[in-house]
Design a protein around this motif. Structure first.
Motif, PDB file in Angstrom:
ATOM      1  N   GLY A 128       0.825  -1.210   0.000  1.00  0.00           N
ATOM      2  CA  GLY A 128       0.000   0.000   0.000  1.00  0.00           C
ATOM      3  C   GLY A 128       0.852   1.250   0.000  1.00  0.00           C
ATOM      4  N   ALA A 129       1.928   1.233   0.777  1.00  0.00           N
ATOM      5  CA  ALA A 129       2.842   2.381   0.836  1.00  0.00           C
ATOM      6  C   ALA A 129       3.521   2.593  -0.513  1.00  0.00           C
ATOM      7  CB  ALA A 129       3.879   2.167   1.933  1.00  0.00           C
ATOM      8  N   ILE A 130       3.924   1.497  -1.154  1.00  0.00           N
ATOM      9  CA  ILE A 130       4.578   1.585  -2.459  1.00  0.00           C
ATOM     10  C   ILE A 130       3.605   2.154  -3.492  1.00  0.00           C
ATOM     11  CG2 ILE A 130       5.533   0.212  -4.351  1.00  0.00           C
ATOM     12  CD1 ILE A 130       6.704  -1.649  -2.097  1.00  0.00           C
ATOM     13  N   GLN A 131       2.368   1.692  -3.468  1.00  0.00           N
ATOM     14  CA  GLN A 131       1.365   2.203  -4.410  1.00  0.00           C
ATOM     15  C   GLN A 131       1.100   3.688  -4.176  1.00  0.00           C
ATOM     16  OE1 GLN A 131       0.463   0.766  -7.151  1.00  0.00           O
ATOM     17  NE2 GLN A 131       1.661  -1.000  -6.524  1.00  0.00           N
ATOM     18  N   ARG A 132       1.032   4.087  -2.913  1.00  0.00           N
ATOM     19  CA  ARG A 132       0.843   5.521  -2.605  1.00  0.00           C
ATOM     20  C   ARG A 132       2.004   6.330  -3.161  1.00  0.00           C
ATOM     21  NH1 ARG A 132      -0.402   6.597   3.631  1.00  0.00           N
ATOM     22  NH2 ARG A 132      -0.129   8.746   2.909  1.00  0.00           N
ATOM     23  N   LEU A 133       3.208   5.835  -2.944  1.00  0.00           N
ATOM     24  CA  LEU A 133       4.393   6.556  -3.413  1.00  0.00           C
ATOM     25  C   LEU A 133       4.425   6.613  -4.938  1.00  0.00           C
ATOM     26  CD1 LEU A 133       6.868   8.077  -2.501  1.00  0.00           C
ATOM     27  CD2 LEU A 133       8.099   5.911  -2.357  1.00  0.00           C
ATOM     28  N   LYS A 134       4.086   5.518  -5.587  1.00  0.00           N
ATOM     29  CA  LYS A 134       4.055   5.489  -7.052  1.00  0.00           C
ATOM     30  C   LYS A 134       3.032   6.479  -7.612  1.00  0.00           C
ATOM     31  CE  LYS A 134       5.823   0.969  -8.363  1.00  0.00           C
ATOM     32  NZ  LYS A 134       5.561  -0.239  -9.147  1.00  0.00           N
TER      33      LYS A 134
END
Length: 109
Positions: free
Chosen positions: A6-12
Motif C-alpha cells: 500500500g505504501a509503495i502504491q501511494r508513493l508510485k
C-alpha cells in the motif's frame, strides 16, 4: 497501519506519505546495515537518507512483484559503499609526507 504494498502504491501515485510509511518500516534496519559498511553513525545516516531519496526518485521503476526489502537494501548498501569509498580517499594516511620532504631538504643542505 499501512502495509508495504500500500505504501509503495501511494508513493508510485505521487503521495509522499507512502515514503513516510516505508521510512518507518526500514529506517532502523537500513541504518544498521549502512553502519556495518561505513563504521560511522553520521555517514550511515547520510547513506540511508540518500537511499530513501533514490527510492523516491526511482519508485516508478520498482516491480511490485519483487521484494521491496531486497531492492531498497541494495540501494542502502550502494550508498554506504559510495560514502565509505569517498571517506577512505580523504582519510589521512597517518604518514606526514611534508615532514619527510623537510627532513630530506635539511639533510642535503
Amino acid at each position: 497501519m499501512m502495509d508495504e504494498l500500500g505504501a509503495i502504491q501511494r508513493l508510485k501515485s505521487g503521495d509522499i506519505g507512502g515514503l513516510e510509511v516505508l521510512v518507518g518500516m526500514y529506517q532502523l534496519r537500513a541504518v544498521r546495515t549502512a553502519f556495518l559498511i561505513t563504521r560511522d553513525a553520521a555517514q550511515a545516516e547520510d547513506a540511508v537518507q540518500e537511499a530513501f531519496l533514490q527510492t523516491y526518485r526511482s519508485i516508478r521503476h520498482f516491480d511490485s512483484n519483487r521484494s521491496f526489502a531486497a531492492w531498497f537494501m541494495r540501494s542502502v548498501v550502494n550508498a554506504a559503499l559510495k560514502i565509505a569509498q569517498k571517506s577512505a580517499r580523504r582519510a589521512p594516511t597517518g604518514f606526514d609526507f611534508r615532514r619527510l620532504l623537510v627532513g630530506r631538504a635539511a639533510s642535503r643542505g
